[in-house]
Design an enzyme around this catalytic site. Structure first.
Site, short mmCIF file in Angstrom:
data_model
loop_
_atom_site.label_atom_id
_atom_site.label_comp_id
_atom_site.label_asym_id
_atom_site.label_seq_id
_atom_site.Cartn_x
_atom_site.Cartn_y
_atom_site.Cartn_z
N GLN A 13 0.82 -1.21 0.00
CA GLN A 13 0.00 0.00 0.00
C GLN A 13 0.86 1.27 0.00
OE1 GLN A 13 -2.18 0.99 3.55
NE2 GLN A 13 -3.85 1.93 2.43
N ILE A 36 8.36 -9.67 -3.13
CA ILE A 36 8.47 -11.14 -3.12
C ILE A 36 8.06 -11.75 -4.46
CG2 ILE A 36 6.15 -11.45 -2.11
CD1 ILE A 36 9.03 -13.61 -0.93
N ARG A 37 7.19 -11.02 -5.22
CA ARG A 37 6.86 -11.53 -6.56
C ARG A 37 6.65 -10.38 -7.53
NH1 ARG A 37 3.22 -13.40 -3.04
NH2 ARG A 37 1.33 -12.16 -2.79
N TYR A 143 1.41 -7.59 15.57
CA TYR A 143 1.96 -6.49 14.77
C TYR A 143 2.55 -5.43 15.69
CZ TYR A 143 1.93 -2.66 11.32
OH TYR A 143 2.27 -1.61 10.50
N LYS A 147 6.46 -4.24 16.10
CA LYS A 147 6.85 -2.85 15.84
C LYS A 147 7.52 -2.22 17.07
CE LYS A 147 5.75 -2.24 11.52
NZ LYS A 147 6.83 -2.04 10.53
#
Length: 312
Positions: A13, A36-37, A143, A147
């Site tokens: 994003q 990653i791709r 998360y 962090k």
């Protein structure tokens, strides 16, 4: 001399818009996007792109050497709601990718790092209104825990090894160019898509859940601004509070109704409500404004207008 930049997680994003802005600023060939791709997107097609696994130190080191990278923006992470479904992988990705880039800087292979933190570092015991820069931090999500730990490691690598790592605690981010990516604040993105397509939206948070938010344009400006600031202006080496606006689902729905009068909103809080309840309602970002002259541009009214123009 322009920096030579590597963005890890460029298809996410934030990475999507950050890549385009940095390419405009520093020249397309000086900004290497990676993820990653390889997807068929503007980020991949508009300049140099490399496939890289953020968990593979050797791959990152190889890219740094081949492209003579000076600055790394590490944007790869598993976000709040997604991380709760896969805690072990979230911890692995969010922490080890950070160690990889910190260790490259420690070894003097890169000069500067940007690593994003989040309001998720705060928890249910943190003061909810005007949350200060220095306060109680007892995050209750995977998360947030990753962090908070990351902030401590950034500060440690700066203090012990002299690593130039810069960070901001992003609030909820709202963007028209990329769909929601698994965050708790993503209702404030999804609501615009549904308002235009269906004229109605069922919100996964309660009507009066107030959270700090920011339009993506401001978040990108803040990210570039902190990286461009002279090193002596950066006083905080964990992560800076950052703020623009705070609103509830009711308030954003009312703003949308000014443009789409028939729009309706209903509420069906799910597991994300508990995450949202643990976060601040508003943020005090005095230090960022004083230290490196941070200023936001968009409020709820101007953001809503811009979102609907772009999506419509």
């Amino acid at each position: 001399m322009n920096p030579k930049i590597l963005i890890i997680g460029a298809c996410g994003q934030i990475g999507t818009e950050l890549t385009q802005k940095l390419r405009k600023l520093y020249g397309t060939d000086n900004v290497i996007a990676s993820d990653i791709r390889k997807l068929n997107t503007d980020v991949v097609n508009s300049g140099p792109f490399e496939v890289v696994n953020a968990l593979d130190f050797n791959q990152i080191e190889h890219l740094v050497e081949v492209h003579k990278i000076t600055d790394i923006y590490l944007m790869a992470a598993l976000l709040s709601a997604t991380a709760e479904k896969n805690p072990a992988f979230a911890w692995d990705l969010n922490m080890n990718s950070l160690f990889h880039v910190l260790n490259l800087a420690k070894a003097k292979k890169v000069k500067k790092i940007f690593w994003p933190s989040s309001i998720a570092v705060f928890g249910p015991t943190t003061p909810k209104e005007n949350t200060p820069q220095y306060t109680i931090m007892e995050p209750s999500t995977v998360y947030g825990i990753s962090k908070q730990a990351g902030e401590r490691w950034c500060e440690y690598y700066h203090n012990i090894y002299g690593v130039d790592v810069r960070s901001i605690r992003y609030p909820g981010l709202i963007s028209w160019s990329t769909p929601p990516g698994g965050g708790t604040t993503d209702y404030a993105v999804d609501i615009f898509y549904k308002a235009i397509a269906d004229k109605k939206y069922e919100c996964f948070l309660s009507s009066e859940t107030k959270m700090p938010m920011m339009y993506m344009d401001d978040a990108i400006d803040a990210t570039i601004s902190i990286m461009q600031a002279p090193i002596e202006k950066i006083k905080i080496h964990s992560s800076y509070n950052l703020a623009a606006m705070s609103f509830t689902p009711t308030e954003i729905a009312n703003e949308i109704k000014k443009h789409i009068p028939e729009f309706t909103i209903t509420y069906g809080p799910d597991f994300r409500q508990k995450i949202a309840d643990s976060w601040p309602a508003s943020i005090d970002d005095t230090e960022a404004r004083q230290d490196w002259d941070w200023k936001h541009t968009f409020d709820l009214e101007s953001m809503t207008k811009d979102m609907l123009e772009h999506l419509g």
